[in-house]
Design an enzyme around this catalytic site. Sequence first.
Site, PDB file in Angstrom:
ATOM      1  N   ASP A  92       5.513   3.262  -1.052  1.00 14.48           N
ATOM      2  CA  ASP A  92       5.172   2.820   0.291  1.00 14.48           C
ATOM      3  C   ASP A  92       4.228   1.627   0.192  1.00 14.48           C
ATOM      4  O   ASP A  92       3.739   1.299  -0.886  1.00 14.48           O
ATOM      5  CB  ASP A  92       4.587   3.964   1.118  1.00 14.48           C
ATOM      6  N   SER A  93       3.967   0.991   1.309  1.00 17.89           N
ATOM      7  CA  SER A  93       3.212  -0.269   1.283  1.00 17.89           C
ATOM      8  C   SER A  93       1.709  -0.068   1.254  1.00 17.89           C
ATOM      9  O   SER A  93       0.960  -1.008   1.001  1.00 17.89           O
ATOM     10  CB  SER A  93       3.561  -1.089   2.522  1.00 17.89           C
ATOM     11  N   GLY A  94       1.255   1.155   1.539  1.00 14.51           N
ATOM     12  CA  GLY A  94      -0.174   1.410   1.656  1.00 14.51           C
ATOM     13  C   GLY A  94      -0.667   1.352   3.083  1.00 14.51           C
ATOM     14  O   GLY A  94      -1.764   1.809   3.391  1.00 14.51           O
ATOM     15  N   GLY A 217       6.716   4.909  12.206  1.00 14.93           N
ATOM     16  CA  GLY A 217       6.010   5.241  13.436  1.00 14.93           C
ATOM     17  C   GLY A 217       6.431   6.535  14.088  1.00 14.93           C
ATOM     18  O   GLY A 217       6.102   6.785  15.250  1.00 14.93           O
ATOM     19  N   ASP A 267      11.170  11.259   3.154  1.00 12.92           N
ATOM     20  CA  ASP A 267      10.098  11.692   2.259  1.00 12.92           C
ATOM     21  C   ASP A 267       9.109  12.484   3.089  1.00 12.92           C
ATOM     22  O   ASP A 267       8.967  12.254   4.293  1.00 12.92           O
ATOM     23  CB  ASP A 267       9.374  10.496   1.629  1.00 12.92           C
TER      24      ASP A 267
END
EC number: 2.4.2.29
Length: 371
Positions: A92-94, A217, A267
């Site tokens: 994931d991007s963080g 989201g 996930d």
Amino acid sequence: MAAFPFEIEATDGKARTGVLKTPRGDIRTPAFMPVGTAATVKAMTVDQVKDTGADIILGNTYHLMLRPSAERVKRLGGLHKFMRWDKPILTDSGGFQVMSLSGISKLTEEAVTFSSHVDGSKHVLTPERSIEIQADLLGSDIVMQLDECVAWPAEEARARKGMELSARWAKRSKDAFGTRDTQVLFGIQQGSTFENLRRESSERLREIGFDGYAIGGLAVGEGHQAMCEVLDYAPGFLPEDRPRYLMGVGKPIDLVEAVARGVDMFDCVLPTRSGRHGQAWTWDGPINLKNAKYAEDETPLDPDSDCPASRDYSKAYLRHLFKAEEILGQVLLSWHNIAFFQALTAAMRAAIAEGRFEQFRRDFAARHLGG
């Protein structure tokens, strides 16, 4: 053509089953990705995770950049070597953890500045830095753009602001990522529970062009019904020929209902988090093994499972381990739960391939939810 071919092998209604082909192995879809937050799926060895049938796991940029640091992971040979996992990894991007765990000091057009929840140190995360950490330092196979996950509930104006920032960051992420042969980049659809915003977000992402598309989201407190209402339309705004990934979801019934609406990848920390707290997920629903009614129950969690944790230990023994606060209880239930989630996605793949997914969906809901 995208770097990782995605072959849809069968459809049944909106549900799809297929294969995402990567240099490190095939990912069969629908796919559930166990979460390896800090370079480990909690309480499990990589061999146990593989044995459950997992084709891919998720790594967490936020946690790894803080500890042990992405640069250290790179010096130690990259995330695959570091944790001894030779199959695909999605990072994931963080962004989500920055928004939810850290002390954010500033969110601007350029970056998010935050304080580490580990030691209070200050960090700056830009779309470009997120790509560098994921693709160049950790060396993941599937890289996610940096986005802003707006808290729920949100007014439309606030949701629009977050969606538009995420879209601009998507372009910056794509520019930083460029084109690679052995890694792919996914864009993230945002827009909270507003159909017009999700449509616009998708149009902007498609214009940029990504190898796969995530729905972000959701699973942020809106509940199952509201999530399903968004999923009635959100996947359809994304390209049919690329994987669709619903981030952070979820409970077994969420997975089944999302697959029915055209989602391919998931996930969630739920299987391992539940397992550490004495909750087992089964075809008949969740059970709390701390309950006294299991004190002398000699039956296993699932006698038909290939997973030793599911098949070989009685509920009475598992309950005893939790009452005695033995670590093995957490290990066995985490193992069982991951195996169950993999069995569930395998069952969905088979049902779609055989054209009986709607029947599977009805039967699963009746059994899992108790009617």
